[in-house]
Write a protein that holds these residues in place. Structure first.
Motif, PDB file in Angstrom:
ATOM      1  N   ARG A  44     -12.114  -6.519 -15.134  1.00 32.19           N
ATOM      2  CA  ARG A  44     -13.457  -6.868 -14.656  1.00 32.19           C
ATOM      3  C   ARG A  44     -13.356  -8.046 -13.685  1.00 32.19           C
ATOM      4  O   ARG A  44     -12.508  -8.920 -13.825  1.00 32.19           O
ATOM      5  N   THR A  45     -14.252  -8.077 -12.732  1.00 28.25           N
ATOM      6  CA  THR A  45     -14.265  -9.183 -11.778  1.00 28.25           C
ATOM      7  C   THR A  45     -15.434 -10.126 -12.030  1.00 28.25           C
ATOM      8  O   THR A  45     -15.583 -11.121 -11.346  1.00 28.25           O
ATOM      9  N   ASP A  46     -16.281  -9.788 -13.018  1.00 31.33           N
ATOM     10  CA  ASP A  46     -17.420 -10.654 -13.314  1.00 31.33           C
ATOM     11  C   ASP A  46     -17.024 -11.699 -14.344  1.00 31.33           C
ATOM     12  O   ASP A  46     -15.990 -11.617 -14.989  1.00 31.33           O
ATOM     13  N   ASN A  47     -17.862 -12.704 -14.476  1.00 28.47           N
ATOM     14  CA  ASN A  47     -17.714 -13.740 -15.505  1.00 28.47           C
ATOM     15  C   ASN A  47     -16.510 -14.660 -15.301  1.00 28.47           C
ATOM     16  O   ASN A  47     -16.231 -15.478 -16.176  1.00 28.47           O
ATOM     17  N   TRP A  48     -15.827 -14.573 -14.176  1.00 31.83           N
ATOM     18  CA  TRP A  48     -14.655 -15.449 -13.989  1.00 31.83           C
ATOM     19  C   TRP A  48     -15.081 -16.895 -13.750  1.00 31.83           C
ATOM     20  O   TRP A  48     -14.357 -17.822 -14.109  1.00 31.83           O
TER      21      TRP A  48
ATOM     22  N   LYS B 104      -8.733 -30.846 -21.985  1.00 37.75           N
ATOM     23  CA  LYS B 104      -7.453 -31.411 -21.542  1.00 37.75           C
ATOM     24  C   LYS B 104      -6.326 -30.383 -21.608  1.00 37.75           C
ATOM     25  O   LYS B 104      -5.259 -30.634 -22.169  1.00 37.75           O
ATOM     26  N   CYS B 105      -6.594 -29.224 -21.013  1.00 39.71           N
ATOM     27  CA  CYS B 105      -5.593 -28.158 -20.934  1.00 39.71           C
ATOM     28  C   CYS B 105      -4.813 -28.303 -19.634  1.00 39.71           C
ATOM     29  O   CYS B 105      -5.388 -28.278 -18.544  1.00 39.71           O
ATOM     30  N   ALA B 106      -3.518 -28.477 -19.731  1.00 39.69           N
ATOM     31  CA  ALA B 106      -2.679 -28.702 -18.555  1.00 39.69           C
ATOM     32  C   ALA B 106      -2.649 -27.485 -17.632  1.00 39.69           C
ATOM     33  O   ALA B 106      -2.563 -27.628 -16.405  1.00 39.69           O
ATOM     34  N   VAL B 107      -2.726 -26.301 -18.208  1.00 37.73           N
ATOM     35  CA  VAL B 107      -2.707 -25.081 -17.384  1.00 37.73           C
ATOM     36  C   VAL B 107      -3.993 -24.962 -16.578  1.00 37.73           C
ATOM     37  O   VAL B 107      -3.955 -24.652 -15.379  1.00 37.73           O
ATOM     38  N   LYS B 108      -5.141 -25.236 -17.211  1.00 37.50           N
ATOM     39  CA  LYS B 108      -6.419 -25.176 -16.498  1.00 37.50           C
ATOM     40  C   LYS B 108      -6.477 -26.233 -15.399  1.00 37.50           C
ATOM     41  O   LYS B 108      -6.995 -25.988 -14.302  1.00 37.50           O
ATOM     42  N   GLU B 109      -5.933 -27.412 -15.692  1.00 35.31           N
ATOM     43  CA  GLU B 109      -5.902 -28.467 -14.679  1.00 35.31           C
ATOM     44  C   GLU B 109      -5.027 -28.057 -13.500  1.00 35.31           C
ATOM     45  O   GLU B 109      -5.386 -28.282 -12.333  1.00 35.31           O
ATOM     46  N   ALA B 110      -3.888 -27.445 -13.794  1.00 37.64           N
ATOM     47  CA  ALA B 110      -2.994 -26.977 -12.728  1.00 37.64           C
ATOM     48  C   ALA B 110      -3.657 -25.869 -11.917  1.00 37.64           C
ATOM     49  O   ALA B 110      -3.478 -25.783 -10.692  1.00 37.64           O
ATOM     50  N   LEU B 111      -4.443 -25.029 -12.587  1.00 36.15           N
ATOM     51  CA  LEU B 111      -5.164 -23.973 -11.890  1.00 36.15           C
ATOM     52  C   LEU B 111      -6.182 -24.562 -10.917  1.00 36.15           C
ATOM     53  O   LEU B 111      -6.287 -24.119  -9.765  1.00 36.15           O
TER      54      LEU B 111
ATOM     55  N   ASP C 153       0.858  -1.183   0.000  1.00 37.73           N
ATOM     56  CA  ASP C 153       0.000   0.000   0.000  1.00 37.73           C
ATOM     57  C   ASP C 153       0.897   1.238   0.000  1.00 37.73           C
ATOM     58  O   ASP C 153       2.113   1.145   0.023  1.00 37.73           O
ATOM     59  N   ASN C 154       0.266   2.366  -0.110  1.00 38.92           N
ATOM     60  CA  ASN C 154       0.989   3.647  -0.015  1.00 38.92           C
ATOM     61  C   ASN C 154       2.134   3.795  -1.016  1.00 38.92           C
ATOM     62  O   ASN C 154       3.242   4.136  -0.605  1.00 38.92           O
ATOM     63  N   PRO C 155       1.905   3.588  -2.323  1.00 38.27           N
ATOM     64  CA  PRO C 155       0.676   3.191  -3.015  1.00 38.27           C
ATOM     65  C   PRO C 155       0.631   1.676  -3.223  1.00 38.27           C
ATOM     66  O   PRO C 155       1.666   1.008  -3.121  1.00 38.27           O
ATOM     67  N   PRO C 156      -0.544   1.118  -3.539  1.00 41.10           N
ATOM     68  CA  PRO C 156      -0.613  -0.319  -3.793  1.00 41.10           C
ATOM     69  C   PRO C 156      -0.100  -0.679  -5.183  1.00 41.10           C
ATOM     70  O   PRO C 156      -0.301   0.063  -6.137  1.00 41.10           O
ATOM     71  N   THR C 157       0.591  -1.815  -5.272  1.00 42.29           N
ATOM     72  CA  THR C 157       1.010  -2.368  -6.559  1.00 42.29           C
ATOM     73  C   THR C 157       0.215  -3.646  -6.776  1.00 42.29           C
ATOM     74  O   THR C 157       0.343  -4.594  -6.002  1.00 42.29           O
ATOM     75  N   PHE C 158      -0.610  -3.681  -7.796  1.00 45.72           N
ATOM     76  CA  PHE C 158      -1.456  -4.838  -8.039  1.00 45.72           C
ATOM     77  C   PHE C 158      -0.739  -5.871  -8.897  1.00 45.72           C
ATOM     78  O   PHE C 158       0.143  -5.543  -9.697  1.00 45.72           O
ATOM     79  N   THR C 159      -1.133  -7.126  -8.718  1.00 46.27           N
ATOM     80  CA  THR C 159      -0.482  -8.210  -9.454  1.00 46.27           C
ATOM     81  C   THR C 159      -0.663  -8.059 -10.958  1.00 46.27           C
ATOM     82  O   THR C 159       0.198  -8.497 -11.735  1.00 46.27           O
ATOM     83  N   SER C 160      -1.749  -7.420 -11.386  1.00 47.65           N
ATOM     84  CA  SER C 160      -1.958  -7.226 -12.828  1.00 47.65           C
ATOM     85  C   SER C 160      -0.843  -6.381 -13.424  1.00 47.65           C
ATOM     86  O   SER C 160      -0.356  -6.658 -14.525  1.00 47.65           O
TER      87      SER C 160
ATOM     88  N   TYR D  84      -4.072 -18.178  -9.168  1.00 46.87           N
ATOM     89  CA  TYR D  84      -5.282 -17.605  -9.757  1.00 46.87           C
ATOM     90  C   TYR D  84      -5.029 -16.194 -10.258  1.00 46.87           C
ATOM     91  O   TYR D  84      -5.499 -15.802 -11.322  1.00 46.87           O
ATOM     92  N   SER D  85      -4.258 -15.397  -9.512  1.00 44.30           N
ATOM     93  CA  SER D  85      -3.996 -14.015  -9.918  1.00 44.30           C
ATOM     94  C   SER D  85      -3.198 -13.978 -11.219  1.00 44.30           C
ATOM     95  O   SER D  85      -3.415 -13.109 -12.066  1.00 44.30           O
ATOM     96  N   ARG D  86      -2.285 -14.922 -11.376  1.00 42.86           N
ATOM     97  CA  ARG D  86      -1.494 -14.976 -12.608  1.00 42.86           C
ATOM     98  C   ARG D  86      -2.386 -15.352 -13.799  1.00 42.86           C
ATOM     99  O   ARG D  86      -2.265 -14.771 -14.880  1.00 42.86           O
TER     100      ARG D  86
END
Length: 316
Positions: A309-313, A277-284, A101-108, A291-293
């Protein structure tokens, strides 16, 4: 004559020659690099050729050629979305300063920066600054974020530019290299540079209480020679970081943890979205990928800005 660009103010460039002499140089006429639509055709770190000219008893230079770049860090121009802005060139490594914080750095923001650095094979170290000011809750957040990026393979160092904690580790990594310091305004870049090399006496400003954002203290990128065989490029605070010049199919390759799993996907051109059969989705799903990545990855694919956006995830 040849030299290295140490400072760029948009119209004039400070160039240092091999014998250590500085010249103020300009570009004569239109100057563009093939394949790069940039608001600044010459960046700090560029190796250039120039010719001297004397006007009104003042000796200046005219840049007529840029040597091929080893790499560069580029982002979308703030005002011209179709153009890019080259932050710096010919870098050995980047230190990305992060504050909770002060200021915040977001993972995005972190992930967008890392993707660009990966695309140009530039080593990035994450510096979690201001740890002397954090609450226990904030310190836990630092530990959590550090664990995410360490697991991927990034070096993470907890520092305090104010108290000097772990500054020696940063200086050790910098020795013999050209390092760029980057991050939002207010994360403490100038304070850190002053802690590393007090003689530079870079200007610092307090955080804006109204918006909890840093105030710009570095107006232009500038390179400095340090006393312990190191060079540093200090950059203006970056509010946002737009990823450019990437095809959708290659974005995942610049997420190291995705790239390591790619060969296990059913399809060679898997975008890790809704393919079977996506290996990345399975790992997620198994909490083996952050999840943030993954959220940052989707955001980049969709061309969204960092205020995602935070919807539709749940439908991904």
């Amino acid at each position: 004559m040849t030299g290295t660009v140490y400072k760029s103010t948009g119209s004039w460039y400070t160039v240092k020659t091999m014998n250590g002499k500085f010249y103020e140089c300009r570009i004569k006429g239109r100057f563009r690099l093939a394949g790069i639509k940039s608001t600044n055709p010459i960046a700090v770190g560029d190796k250039v050729e120039f010719q001297l000219e004397t006007k009104n008893n003042t000796e200046t230079g005219v840049i007529n050629r840029i040597e091929e770049r080893k790499n560069y860090i580029v982002r979308k121009s703030v005002n011209l979305s179709k153009q890019t802005h080259i932050i710096a060139a010919n870098i050995d490594q980047v230190f990305l300063l992060v504050t909770i914080d002060n200021p915040p750095t977001f993972t995005s923001f972190i992930d967008r920066f890392l993707v660009t650095a990966e695309a140009y094979a530039i080593k990035t170290v994450l510096l979690f600054n201001k740890i002397d000011t954090y609450s226990d809750e904030n310190l836990l957040e630092v530990k959590y974020m550090s664990s995410i990026y360490r697991q991927i393979g990034y070096d993470c160092i907890e520092i305090s530019a104010t108290t000097g904690e772990n500054i020696d580790k940063v200086k050790t990594l910098m020795t013999g290299k050209v390092s760029m310091f980057a991050g939002h305004s207010g994360v403490g870049k100038s304070t850190l540079v002053n802690a590393i090399e007090p003689s530079l006496e870079l200007k610092t400003k307090a955080i804006s209480e109204q918006h909890m954002q840093g105030q710009h203290t570095t107006t232009f990128a500038e390179m400095f020679d340090l006393s312990f065989d190191a060079k540093i490029i200090d950059t203006p605070g970056i509010k946002g970081f737009g990823v450019v010049d990437m095809e959708r199919e290659e974005v995942g390759d610049y997420f190291p943890e995705f790239f390591a799993l790619k060969h296990n996907c059913k399809f060679n051109n898997c975008l890790h979205l809704k393919e079977p059969k996506c290996a990345v989705k399975e790992a997620l799903e198994n909490d083996e990928v952050s999840y943030s990545r993954y959220r940052s990855y989707i955001q980049i694919l969709e061309g969204e800005d960092e205020h995602y956006r935070t919807d539709n995830w749940d439908n991904m």
